[in-house]
Design an enzyme around this catalytic site. Structure first.
Site, PDB file in Angstrom:
ATOM      1  CB  SER A 223      39.342  39.261  45.872  1.00 25.71           C
ATOM      2  OG  SER A 223      40.299  38.270  45.509  1.00 25.71           O
TER       3      SER A 223
ATOM      4  CG  ASP B 225      36.893  43.162  44.930  1.00 23.51           C
ATOM      5  OD1 ASP B 225      35.873  43.874  45.042  1.00 23.51           O
ATOM      6  OD2 ASP B 225      37.230  42.616  43.870  1.00 23.51           O
ATOM      7  CG  HIS B 226      33.069  41.162  45.369  1.00 23.34           C
ATOM      8  ND1 HIS B 226      31.727  41.402  45.180  1.00 23.34           N
ATOM      9  CD2 HIS B 226      33.701  41.691  44.292  1.00 23.34           C
ATOM     10  CE1 HIS B 226      31.552  42.046  44.043  1.00 23.34           C
ATOM     11  NE2 HIS B 226      32.742  42.230  43.485  1.00 23.34           N
TER      12      HIS B 226
ATOM     13  CG  ASP C 239      29.105  40.799  47.424  1.00 22.05           C
ATOM     14  OD1 ASP C 239      27.878  41.040  47.409  1.00 22.05           O
ATOM     15  OD2 ASP C 239      29.687  40.177  46.517  1.00 22.05           O
TER      16      ASP C 239
ATOM     17  CD  GLU D  42      35.315  39.190  41.784  1.00 21.06           C
ATOM     18  OE1 GLU D  42      36.259  39.852  42.244  1.00 21.06           O
ATOM     19  OE2 GLU D  42      35.203  38.934  40.576  1.00 21.06           O
TER      20      GLU D  42
ATOM     21  CG  HIS E  62      31.836  39.971  38.994  1.00 18.44           C
ATOM     22  ND1 HIS E  62      30.971  39.719  40.027  1.00 18.44           N
ATOM     23  CD2 HIS E  62      32.384  41.178  39.258  1.00 18.44           C
ATOM     24  CE1 HIS E  62      31.005  40.719  40.887  1.00 18.44           C
ATOM     25  NE2 HIS E  62      31.846  41.623  40.438  1.00 18.44           N
ATOM     26  N   GLY E  63      33.584  38.767  35.113  1.00 26.17           N
ATOM     27  CA  GLY E  63      34.194  37.788  34.232  1.00 26.17           C
ATOM     28  C   GLY E  63      34.408  38.304  32.827  1.00 26.17           C
TER      29      GLY E  63
ATOM     30  CG  HIS F 271      31.459  45.724  41.454  1.00 26.41           C
ATOM     31  ND1 HIS F 271      32.305  44.898  42.160  1.00 26.41           N
ATOM     32  CD2 HIS F 271      31.225  46.789  42.264  1.00 26.41           C
ATOM     33  CE1 HIS F 271      32.568  45.429  43.332  1.00 26.41           C
ATOM     34  NE2 HIS F 271      31.916  46.580  43.427  1.00 26.41           N
TER      35      HIS F 271
ATOM     36  N   GLY G 170      33.180  45.314  34.792  1.00 24.77           N
ATOM     37  CA  GLY G 170      33.348  46.240  33.670  1.00 24.77           C
ATOM     38  C   GLY G 170      34.069  45.679  32.466  1.00 24.77           C
ATOM     39  CB  SER G 171      35.869  42.494  31.729  1.00 30.02           C
ATOM     40  OG  SER G 171      36.781  42.549  32.797  1.00 30.02           O
TER      41      SER G 171
ATOM     42  CG  ASN H 116      35.883  46.808  41.485  1.00 28.75           C
ATOM     43  OD1 ASN H 116      36.095  47.961  41.858  1.00 28.75           O
ATOM     44  ND2 ASN H 116      35.371  45.898  42.283  1.00 28.75           N
TER      45      ASN H 116
END
Length: 340
Positions: free
Chosen positions: A53, A95-96, A131, A169, A212-213, A249, A251-252, A271
């Site tokens: 990133s 990344d981004h 992005d 992000e 994200h996160g 994106h 995906g956690s 990701n």
């Protein structure tokens, strides 16, 4: 195996699409996290993607100067050397990258790879991400069209994010709301501007509620079935079945069912950053707490060099992150699919 050539990377993506699996794309910030990612892929017998990133590149550039291009270039060059010792194919990705960092990150890296290609070499990176989700779709696609031409000339795949992913992000923040869902109209405008491969290959980060996160399952409403609507809407207009290669994106915390639906609808890359960060740090915290009086010179004592030696806890961190990468390969069904 060496870092994937453009031909191998394209074959990797084609096989993932046809086989309905995806490659984990693992964010790295050091040579040690790079080795952890490579080890995880090797132990899963899966090819994979390693990505940097803008924040990761700045960290790699060193805190004295914080130069993103030198940081990313240095790790990529290191990866080209050490990846040859691992029995899997690895693609390097950035990344981004938002608009205000293009001139300090992606554009110089594209130029660097173009110069390599002009000398008869392969590009340094296999793909870069633009992005533009903070811009209007019109401005986003105008910049994407320019970058796609530059990427194609350097034999590089471009990743574009056309609509917002929620959360934060690397300084780009979007609210969690109804705007986190790409429409068929958005996808049609993307195909009109970027084509469907004839102008250069690109990966599409469409939004289907992604954030994200860190979040627990159920706290975010993911609609991976939306990707099927985008495929069919554009496919019908252009007479091409499943025209997009999608990226997942944020995906956690996703459930196995949500991941499986996304894979069935054309996701070829997912990701991972938050989960692998924790998997790397957790063993270090455990080591420090268990060896408190050894890693610190408490009350004037000398401590225990064996416990504060970075190699002692670094090996644990590598193993922890590698295990999480291997698990991700299983979740995304890429285990055992490496190209021979």
């Amino acid at each position: 195996m060496p870092i994937a050539t453009p031909e191998v990377y394209n074959e990797m993506l084609d096989r993932a699409k046809a086989g309905q699996f995806a490659y984990p794309a693992i964010n790295v910030t050091s040579t040690q996290t790079l080795h952890a990612a490579l080890r995880g892929f090797a132990e899963a017998e899966s090819d994979g993607i390693v990505q940097i990133s803008t924040g990761g590149a700045e960290f790699l550039g060193g805190q004295y100067d914080k130069d993103m291009v030198s940081g990313a270039t240095a790790l990529a060059e290191f990866a080209h050397v050490v990846a040859a010792k691992y029995p899997v194919n690895i693609a390097l990705h950035t990344d981004h990258c938002p608009k205000d960092k293009l001139d300090g990150y992606v554009r110089p890296l594209l130029q660097l790879s173009k110069e390599r290609v002009d000398r008869g070499l392969n590009p340094l990176f296999q793909s870069h991400m633009w992005d533009g989700s903070a811009e209007t779709l019109k401005d986003n696609l105008e910049i994407a069209e320019e970058l796609l031409a530059l990427a194609a000339a350097a034999r590089i795949v471009l990743e574009v994010e056309i609509t917002p992913t929620g959360g934060e992000e690397d300084g780009v923040t979007h609210e969690i709301n109804d705007k986190l869902y790409t429409t068929v109209e958005d996808a049609l405008r993307t195909a009109e501007a970027l084509g469907l491969g004839e102008k250069g290959r690109y990966l599409l980060a469409a939004s289907f509620g992604n954030v994200h996160g860190v979040y627990k399952p159920g706290n975010v409403v993911l609609r991976p079935e939306l990707l099927k609507d985008l495929q069919e809407g554009v496919g019908e207009r252009y007479g091409k079945q499943s025209p997009f290669d999608f990226v997942f994106h944020g995906g956690s915390g996703s459930t196995r069912e949500e991941i499986a639906t996304a894979l069935g609808n054309g996701v070829v890359k997912m990701n991972l950053d938050t989960d692998t960060q924790y998997a790397f740090t957790r063993p270090v915290a455990d080591h420090m707490l268990r060896n408190y009086e050894g890693v610190l010179k408490v009350d004037g004592e000398v401590g225990d060099k064996k416990t504060y030696d970075p190699r002692s806890w670094g090996k644990l961190a590598e193993a922890g992150m590698a295990a999480r990468v291997t698990q991700a390969c299983g979740d995304l069904r890429s285990t055992g699919t490496r190209l021979k």
